[in-house]
Design a protein around this motif. Structure first.
Motif, PDB file in Angstrom:
ATOM      1  N   SER A 208       0.819  -1.216   0.000  1.00 33.86           N
ATOM      2  CA  SER A 208       0.000   0.000   0.000  1.00 33.86           C
ATOM      3  C   SER A 208       0.852   1.267   0.000  1.00 33.86           C
ATOM      4  O   SER A 208       0.533   2.237  -0.675  1.00 33.86           O
ATOM      5  N   HIS A 209       1.956   1.258   0.781  1.00 30.33           N
ATOM      6  CA  HIS A 209       2.811   2.445   0.825  1.00 30.33           C
ATOM      7  C   HIS A 209       4.217   2.138   0.311  1.00 30.33           C
ATOM      8  O   HIS A 209       5.198   2.744   0.729  1.00 30.33           O
TER       9      HIS A 209
ATOM     10  N   ARG B 169     -12.107   3.861 -10.106  1.00 30.43           N
ATOM     11  CA  ARG B 169     -11.877   3.158  -8.843  1.00 30.43           C
ATOM     12  C   ARG B 169     -11.433   4.123  -7.748  1.00 30.43           C
ATOM     13  O   ARG B 169     -11.932   4.112  -6.642  1.00 30.43           O
TER      14      ARG B 169
ATOM     15  N   ARG C 143     -14.617   7.635  -0.621  1.00 24.14           N
ATOM     16  CA  ARG C 143     -13.179   7.524  -0.405  1.00 24.14           C
ATOM     17  C   ARG C 143     -12.706   8.418   0.733  1.00 24.14           C
ATOM     18  O   ARG C 143     -13.327   9.432   1.044  1.00 24.14           O
TER      19      ARG C 143
ATOM     20  N   ARG D 247      -6.799   9.658   1.740  1.00 24.58           N
ATOM     21  CA  ARG D 247      -5.655   9.093   1.014  1.00 24.58           C
ATOM     22  C   ARG D 247      -5.758   9.358  -0.491  1.00 24.58           C
ATOM     23  O   ARG D 247      -4.755   9.646  -1.164  1.00 24.58           O
ATOM     24  N   GLN D 248      -6.991   9.243  -1.026  1.00 26.75           N
ATOM     25  CA  GLN D 248      -7.140   9.360  -2.484  1.00 26.75           C
ATOM     26  C   GLN D 248      -6.879  10.768  -2.999  1.00 26.75           C
ATOM     27  O   GLN D 248      -6.638  10.960  -4.185  1.00 26.75           O
TER      28      GLN D 248
ATOM     29  N   ARG E 246      -5.431  -4.081  13.836  1.00 23.10           N
ATOM     30  CA  ARG E 246      -6.686  -3.316  13.691  1.00 23.10           C
ATOM     31  C   ARG E 246      -7.831  -4.323  13.615  1.00 23.10           C
ATOM     32  O   ARG E 246      -7.821  -5.202  12.745  1.00 23.10           O
TER      33      ARG E 246
ATOM     34  N   HIS F  31      -9.641  -6.199  10.327  1.00 24.48           N
ATOM     35  CA  HIS F  31      -8.736  -6.219   9.176  1.00 24.48           C
ATOM     36  C   HIS F  31      -8.002  -7.559   9.128  1.00 24.48           C
ATOM     37  O   HIS F  31      -8.208  -8.420   9.981  1.00 24.48           O
TER      38      HIS F  31
ATOM     39  N   SER G 299      -3.910  -4.557   2.094  1.00 23.31           N
ATOM     40  CA  SER G 299      -4.656  -3.341   1.759  1.00 23.31           C
ATOM     41  C   SER G 299      -5.314  -3.418   0.384  1.00 23.31           C
ATOM     42  O   SER G 299      -4.759  -3.978  -0.564  1.00 23.31           O
ATOM     43  N   ALA G 300      -6.469  -2.776   0.295  1.00 28.95           N
ATOM     44  CA  ALA G 300      -7.200  -2.720  -0.978  1.00 28.95           C
ATOM     45  C   ALA G 300      -6.491  -1.845  -2.010  1.00 28.95           C
ATOM     46  O   ALA G 300      -6.929  -1.759  -3.148  1.00 28.95           O
ATOM     47  N   ARG G 301      -5.411  -1.230  -1.646  1.00 29.57           N
ATOM     48  CA  ARG G 301      -4.620  -0.476  -2.619  1.00 29.57           C
ATOM     49  C   ARG G 301      -4.205  -1.392  -3.781  1.00 29.57           C
ATOM     50  O   ARG G 301      -4.107  -0.958  -4.916  1.00 29.57           O
TER      51      ARG G 301
ATOM     52  N   THR H  72      -7.271   7.700   8.018  1.00 28.07           N
ATOM     53  CA  THR H  72      -7.363   7.850   6.559  1.00 28.07           C
ATOM     54  C   THR H  72      -8.367   6.897   5.922  1.00 28.07           C
ATOM     55  O   THR H  72      -8.453   6.814   4.707  1.00 28.07           O
ATOM     56  N   SER H  73      -9.123   6.199   6.734  1.00 27.92           N
ATOM     57  CA  SER H  73     -10.035   5.184   6.197  1.00 27.92           C
ATOM     58  C   SER H  73     -11.071   5.733   5.228  1.00 27.92           C
ATOM     59  O   SER H  73     -11.515   6.868   5.371  1.00 27.92           O
ATOM     60  N   ASP H  74     -11.472   4.889   4.304  1.00 31.97           N
ATOM     61  CA  ASP H  74     -12.597   5.221   3.429  1.00 31.97           C
ATOM     62  C   ASP H  74     -13.877   5.099   4.264  1.00 31.97           C
ATOM     63  O   ASP H  74     -13.936   4.310   5.216  1.00 31.97           O
TER      64      ASP H  74
END
Ligand code: EPS
Length: 341
Positions: free
Chosen positions: A10-11, A40, A46, A49-50, A93, A96, A118-120, A286-288
């Protein structure tokens, strides 16, 4: 055989996708991929983060002058601000992949799990799925998706969606939902009834359950069919959702998925520190607010990849020029029966 793999955190620096077995001669432009990545990335619900992700990407293999070559396709998507140093957290978390992954891999650092869970990662699936969507489009197969419920709301309008998302955000909460995916124009006879794993319903279920947060899957009448009478179910072709016996039957394919509420909460969720076993509060800033709108877009791509595989198994062919007439001939042949039913 059509198959794909993704890599990337993700990062991390980049997400990478490789698609192998895709035919030559399919025109795919950067604009096609960018459009799908944007759908997406900017789906409703969102988080912050986006706002700084741009999904800048490069196709580094398998494409020459905007045309697929038949060689494996490679796509790299940059993360705009890769982390210099991964944070360390002994606190999983709740809801998750953290806890299950920490136990599985024997690590005390939840970041090592969530970075890949992560869904990233689905950005890479969407980029590869764009190639499959292009193939389908050129064969007259059309994909669409819509969200049919958000939390407890079922009569969705733009206003209701914005209000529900804003209210959830104010509460520091998140929402789940249900999306519906529709595929029109699929030739009859894709998939097989010869083995359980060859059934197209099983393959599509696997592809859609592989999307982060998906917890339920239905085909056509789905769960409601359990309460229907046999006469009603058998004589209403719409209820089959386009699949019978694991094969397409010429009717539109209709799939639905339930997406759980994003478990990362801005208001915080109680967890346990796995080193001290003391209670700890995890706050996800930062969650959606919901993943259901993004998941609907991802599902189009995941299903497009699976169905492209089924299509290539039935019709073979190394280039679009070879596949197109075979599909047209099959449509003529099967149309003689299907048009008389
Ligand atoms: C995600 C958590 C959020 C989402 C992320 C998926 O990111 P962060 O790690 O910054 O809190 O924004 O989704 C994406 C970055 C993306 O591109 O889809 C998670 O935990 O799954």
């Amino acid at each position: 055989m059509l198959r794909y793999l993704t890599a990337g955190e993700s990062h991390g620096e980049t997400l990478t996708g490789i698609l192998e077995g895709f035919p030559a001669g399919v025109p795919v432009t950067a604009a096609h991929i960018a459009t799908q990545l944007k759908r997406r990335r900017l789906a409703p619900g969102r988080g912050p983060r986006q706002a700084h992700e741009a999904d800048a990407f490069a196709v580094t293999a398998g494409l020459h002058k905007g045309m697929t070559t038949g060689a494996p396709i490679a796509v790299n998507i940059s993360n705009s601000r890769p982390l210099q140093k991964l944070p360390f957290s002994e606190v999983p978390r709740p809801g998750h992949a953290d806890l299950a992954g920490m136990i599985k891999y024997g690590v005390l650092n939840s970041a090592l799990i969530r970075e890949r869970a992560s869904a990233r990662e689905t950005a890479a699936r969407v980029a590869l799925g764009t190639f499959a969507l292009r193939l389908h489009a050129l064969l007259g197969i059309r994909f669409s998706s819509r969200v049919i419920s958000l939390g407890a709301n079922t009569a969705l309008t733009g206003k209701i969606i914005s209000a529900a998302l804003a209210a959830a955000r104010r509460r520091g909460d998140t929402l789940g939902g249900v999306f519906e995916l529709r595929v029109n124009g699929l030739p009859a006879g894709l998939g097989a009834c010869s083995q359980g794993a060859a059934r197209l319903g099983a393959r599509l279920a696997a592809a859609l359950f592989a999307i982060n947060s998906v917890k339920g899957f239905e085909v056509g009448g789905g769960f409601a069919l359990a309460a229907a009478g046999g006469r009603q179910a058998a004589q209403n072709p719409g209820l089959s959702g386009g699949l019978d016996g694991g094969m397409t039957n010429g009717a539109p394919l209709i799939l639905r998925c339930a997406v759980k509420p994003v478990p990362g909460l801005r208001a915080g969720a109680l967890s346990t520190n796995l080193k001290t076993f003391k209670q700890a509060l995890v706050i996800s800033k930062t969650s959606d607010t919901t993943a259901v709108f993004a998941a609907a877009v991802i599902a189009e791509h995941a299903a497009a990849l699976e169905l492209a595989g089924a299509l290539l198994e039935k019709f073979g062919g190394d280039s679009l020029d070879e596949i197109k007439p075979r599909v047209a001939q099959w449509r003529r042949q099967t149309g003689k029966v299907l048009s008389r039913l």
